[in-house]
Design an enzyme around this catalytic site. Structure first.
Site, short mmCIF file in Angstrom:
data_model
loop_
_atom_site.label_atom_id
_atom_site.label_comp_id
_atom_site.label_asym_id
_atom_site.label_seq_id
_atom_site.Cartn_x
_atom_site.Cartn_y
_atom_site.Cartn_z
N GLU A 218 -9.10 -3.16 2.00
CA GLU A 218 -8.38 -2.51 3.09
C GLU A 218 -9.58 -2.58 4.33
O GLU A 218 -10.39 -1.83 4.44
CB GLU A 218 -8.16 -0.97 2.90
CG GLU A 218 -7.13 -0.87 1.76
CD GLU A 218 -6.80 0.53 1.41
OE1 GLU A 218 -6.40 1.20 2.27
OE2 GLU A 218 -7.10 0.99 0.27
N HIS B 180 -0.77 2.39 7.19
CA HIS B 180 -0.56 2.63 6.10
C HIS B 180 0.63 3.42 5.17
O HIS B 180 1.59 3.86 6.02
CB HIS B 180 -1.70 4.03 5.78
CG HIS B 180 -3.10 3.65 5.00
ND1 HIS B 180 -4.05 3.11 5.72
CD2 HIS B 180 -3.28 4.03 3.70
CE1 HIS B 180 -4.94 3.06 4.73
NE2 HIS B 180 -4.50 3.68 3.71
N TYR C 99 -12.33 -0.48 0.75
CA TYR C 99 -12.42 -0.42 2.20
C TYR C 99 -13.62 -1.47 2.41
O TYR C 99 -14.51 -1.81 1.75
CB TYR C 99 -12.48 0.78 2.59
CG TYR C 99 -11.42 1.62 2.74
CD1 TYR C 99 -10.41 1.73 3.91
CD2 TYR C 99 -10.98 2.22 1.53
CE1 TYR C 99 -9.26 2.55 3.62
CE2 TYR C 99 -9.79 3.10 1.40
CZ TYR C 99 -8.94 3.29 2.72
OH TYR C 99 -7.94 4.05 2.62
N HIS D 241 0.78 -1.27 0.02
CA HIS D 241 0.09 0.07 -0.11
C HIS D 241 0.87 1.34 -0.09
O HIS D 241 0.47 2.28 0.53
CB HIS D 241 -1.11 -0.01 1.20
CG HIS D 241 -2.08 0.84 0.85
ND1 HIS D 241 -2.85 0.96 -0.50
CD2 HIS D 241 -3.19 1.50 1.55
CE1 HIS D 241 -4.01 1.65 -0.38
NE2 HIS D 241 -4.14 2.17 0.74
N SER E 83 -2.99 5.16 10.30
CA SER E 83 -1.97 5.86 9.71
C SER E 83 -0.46 5.97 10.34
O SER E 83 -0.62 5.70 11.40
CB SER E 83 -2.59 7.60 9.82
OG SER E 83 -1.59 8.41 9.44
#
Length: 775
Positions: free
Chosen positions: A539, A237, A580, A128, A350
């Site tokens: 995801e 991520h 997602y 990713h 994140s």
């Protein structure tokens, strides 16, 4: 007497040989027990075009590749029973896997190996990174910003994956696999905490954090060579590099892989502790053949002065490959160490661990909508190296690397047991799902054709969107509905199915010029002993991933065949891509992740239902239906990316000539930046696969230049640019941040490239800077 003496000696020899034979027999039995698997690892370059191509991930049309931070790779492990099943897992330094890429890889593997490797036992997963070239997926919505399909991106992936699998296949040898798990606390935060809080309090209370902090690592040990690789899964991520970055990069996971592979190769045994690694810094990659560095500064300056920048000259691609650093460091017969940092349920996770702040005021963004004064464009997440995104990438990569080293060195639990797999295709546009009712009993619901909500266009704190979209929008607005209806107006059934998502793009029902979004998706389980890998084509958010893992683990541990020691990992962005997957409760909030959950509020329930079926079939030894085949849309792909017409230089200038050289008699210190530019040509003319565009060399003796760092190094950046968009002229700027571990000595910087003539022929060239001193 001589007869009895001779008989006694013979009996003693017979006794000795008996014990020797017994020891050998026990040893062979022990070896057989240790080598319950055949293991093989491989790695190959998949960098792709480093110019002109839009990057995949942020959907920012202005984010066009123009150089290399460090190269991208496909890393593979194969585990096989000597006379039985085998599984293949490929980890890509790419944004995500692609259905059409897997289709073509499997076609090639079948042509080479027959039915040994199929879509059922091969998993292809992406890390990713948002800093790789796009245009390699087959559905319209994922290639709009790349101006359609990019054949070079696609070919680089298919070729690299095939060669990585081939390498792993040829490396298959008896060996063992060990598993270890541990917490990594400082490499991830939730970027949608308000959505997470909508999950039941009782469920949230079972977990200490609102993101998964656990890393699961496999250590591969060859019976002859010892450790040969490691693969781990951890959720964060690939967005340490921002939406304005234009250099190809594996982001934090690609960086972690580089650091660990270099650490192992240079430590020879891989037994340094994580604390030692921190004190020593990131391992250098300078060639070990360099030994006689001089300490006399005056002598170094005199040597450097004798090597001024020569004119650019013709070269071959073979020269670029030959000058790479890694090949020189590796033992000829021993397989290279392969380390992959794989992605898991990263949907709401994140790496920008300092939090999200308004770029105008410096204050935290609005908690529920991630806006600043009502606008999403001003809200950005900050990495630990803020405002330097390269430093943030290094730090988050190093934190994962350090944890992986610790788990690697302490791994002691051996994987034992059968190898097996199950795979099925499902039509997620109309899947019936049985779910429990709140008051008892159950009901049947359905998934929906794919659709993207208004909050999708708002982006995230890792990469905000534009216009007046905001996260958490469950209403939409009339203007964008009008724009939507010009493309495809959703009918009432679709609106009700997707509720409370206000539909911005009805992608599942948009079919011109070909499918905008997938409807048929693969699900897959791989089993290696007590390890179970769930391959999901999207995801998953933190809680969605937890629910899926727990559901499968419940099936596995209640069959009587396994025990509570089973390790279930979720491999995200695998085999295909469908955006997602949130929980039902998170979907109601309609933040970015909920708006990007394509198949409606019951998407996660559908995955859980179908994966439980796969798990049951796996453990009972029963087959599963293959399901409807996904379409092969390769022949329908459209591209608007213009080709390279020609390259040129000013009159009297050669390709590879220095445009901006280092000053004469220059001495640099460790930590300083050396910058050199060359007259160059478009990197799309030759991707330099397994080669290099940029190279730092160090002088050995008086006239031997040895490779020290190349464009696969974190410290070396290759930047390419044109004076204007339509210009045939271009230049390459190479920046080398001198590592603290760089040896003292005389250095020079080289550039390799390929130029295209107006008639279409391509010729390779190389150029070199003047020499300089690092002291």
């Amino acid at each position: 007497m001589e007869f009895f003496y001779s008989l006694r000696v013979k009996r003693q020899y017979a006794s000795i040989w008996f014990w020797v034979f017994l020891v050998l027999l026990l040893s062979s039995r022990g070896l057989s027990s240790d080598s319950n698997y055949l293991i093989g690892l491989g790695s190959y370059d998949i960098t792709g075009p480093a110019a002109d191509v839009n990057m995949m991930g942020y959907a920012n049309m202005e984010q066009i590749a123009s150089g290399i931070h460090f190269r991208l790779r496909a890393r593979t492990f194969i585990v096989a029973e000597p006379q039985g099943n085998r599984v293949v897992f490929v980890n890509l330094d790419a944004c995500m896997a692609s259905q059409i890429v897997k289709i073509k890889v499997i076609e090639r593997l079948k042509a080479r190996y027959g039915d040994l490797y199929t879509e059922k036992n091969v998993a292809i997963s992406g890390i990713h990174t948002h800093a790789g070239p796009g245009g390699y997926l087959q559905y319209v919505v994922y290639i709009v910003t790349s101006l359609g399909f990019v054949r070079q991106s696609f070919d680089a992936l298919v070729d690299g994956i095939e060669k990585s699998v081939l390498q792993a296949h040829e490396n298959l040898r008896p060996g063992s696999i060990f598993v270890n798990k541990g917490e990594l606390l400082d490499a991830s935060i939730s970027r949608s905490p308000s959505a997470y809080l909508n999950n039941p309090a009782s469920e949230r209370g079972k977990y200490k954090y609102n993101v998964d902090k656990e890393m699961t690592l496999l250590k591969f040990v060859d019976d002859q060579w010892g450790p040969v690789g490691s693969f781990n899964w951890f959720a964060t991520h690939g967005t340490s590099m921002s939406r304005t970055n234009s250099l190809i990069s594996g982001d934090n996971k690609g960086a972690a892989a580089r650091f660990m592979e270099d650490w192992f190769e240079q430590s020879n045994a891989g037994d340094s502790s994580a604390d030692e690694l921190v004190s020593e810094g990131i391992p250098r990659r300078v060639s070990d053949i360099i030994s006689d560095f001089r300490n006399n500064h005056h002598e170094l300056l005199e040597l450097a002065a004798s090597f001024q920048s020569p004119p650019g000259k013709a070269a071959t691609k073979i020269l670029s490959v030959a000058r790479r650093v890694r090949g020189i460091l590796r033992e000829a017969e021993k397989p290279g160490f392969v380390s992959a940092f794989c992605q898991s349920n990263c949907g709401d996770v994140s790496p920008n661990v300092l939090g999200a702040f308004c770029i105008d005021s410096g204050l935290p963004c609005d908690f529920n909508h991630s806006t600043c004064g009502g606008k999403n464009e001003m809200c950005y997440g900050r990495g630990p190296g803020y405002p330097d995104e390269f430093e943030s990438t290094r730090i988050i990569g190093e934190r994962q690397f350090r944890k992986a080293v610790d788990l690697f060195n302490k791994a002691s639990e051996k994987l034992e047991g059968k190898i097996d797999y199950r795979h099925s295709y499902l039509d997620f546009s109309q899947l019936e799902v049985t779910i429990p009712k709140q008051n008892g009993g159950s009901e049947t619901v359905k998934t929906c054709p794919a659709a993207m909500g208004f909050a999708f266009a708002a982006g995230t704190t890792d990469g905000p969107g534009a216009f007046d979209f905001t996260q958490g929008d469950d209403k939409g607005n009339p203007f964008w509905r009008l724009v939507r209806d010009l493309l495809k107006k959703p009918d009432k059934e679709q609106i009700n199915c997707q509720y409370p998502k206000p539909i911005l793009l009805d992608t599942g029902e948009m079919k011109q010029p070909y499918d905008w979004a997938p409807s048929i998706l693969p699900i897959q389980i791989l089993q290696v002993g007590q390890l179970v890998i769930l391959s999901v084509p999207g995801e998953f958010t933190t809680m969605a991933g937890r629910r899926l893992r727990d559901a499968v683990k419940t099936v596995v541990t209640t069959t009587g065949e396994s025990n509570s020691n089973v390790h279930v990992v979720l491999a995200g962005l695998t085999n295909s891509y469908s955006q997602y997957v949130t929980t039902f409760e998170e979907y109601q909030v309609q933040r970015y992740e909920g708006a990007s959950t394509l198949y409606g509020p019951h998407t996660l329930s559908a995955y859980i239902q179908e994966f439980k079926k796969l798990a049951s079939a796996l453990l009972s030894g029963q087959p599963v239906e293959s399901g409807p085949q996904p379409p092969d849309l390769l022949d329908k792909q459209i591209s608007f990316l213009t080709p390279v017409v020609m390259d040129s230089t000013p009159i009297g200038v050669n390709f590879g000539d220095c445009k901006s050289d280092v000053p004469q008699n220059t001495t640099f210190r460790r930590g300083e930046m050396v910058t050199v530019s060359f007259w160059s040509a478009c990197p799309r003319n030759d991707l330099m696969t397994e080669g290099t565009f940029a190279l730092v060399e160090i002088l050995h003796g008086k006239d031997i230049w040895a490779p020290a760092y190349d464009d696969d190094d974190f410290c070396l950046r290759f930047k390419w640019s044109r004076p204007s968009k339509l210009s045939a002229r271009s230049m390459a700027t190479i920046e080398w941040r001198i590592p603290d571990t760089a040896p003292l000595g005389v250095y020079r910087i080289r550039h390799f490239g390929a130029a295209k003539s107006l008639l279409g022929s391509t010729r390779h060239f190389t150029g070199s800077s003047s020499a300089f001193v690092v002291a």
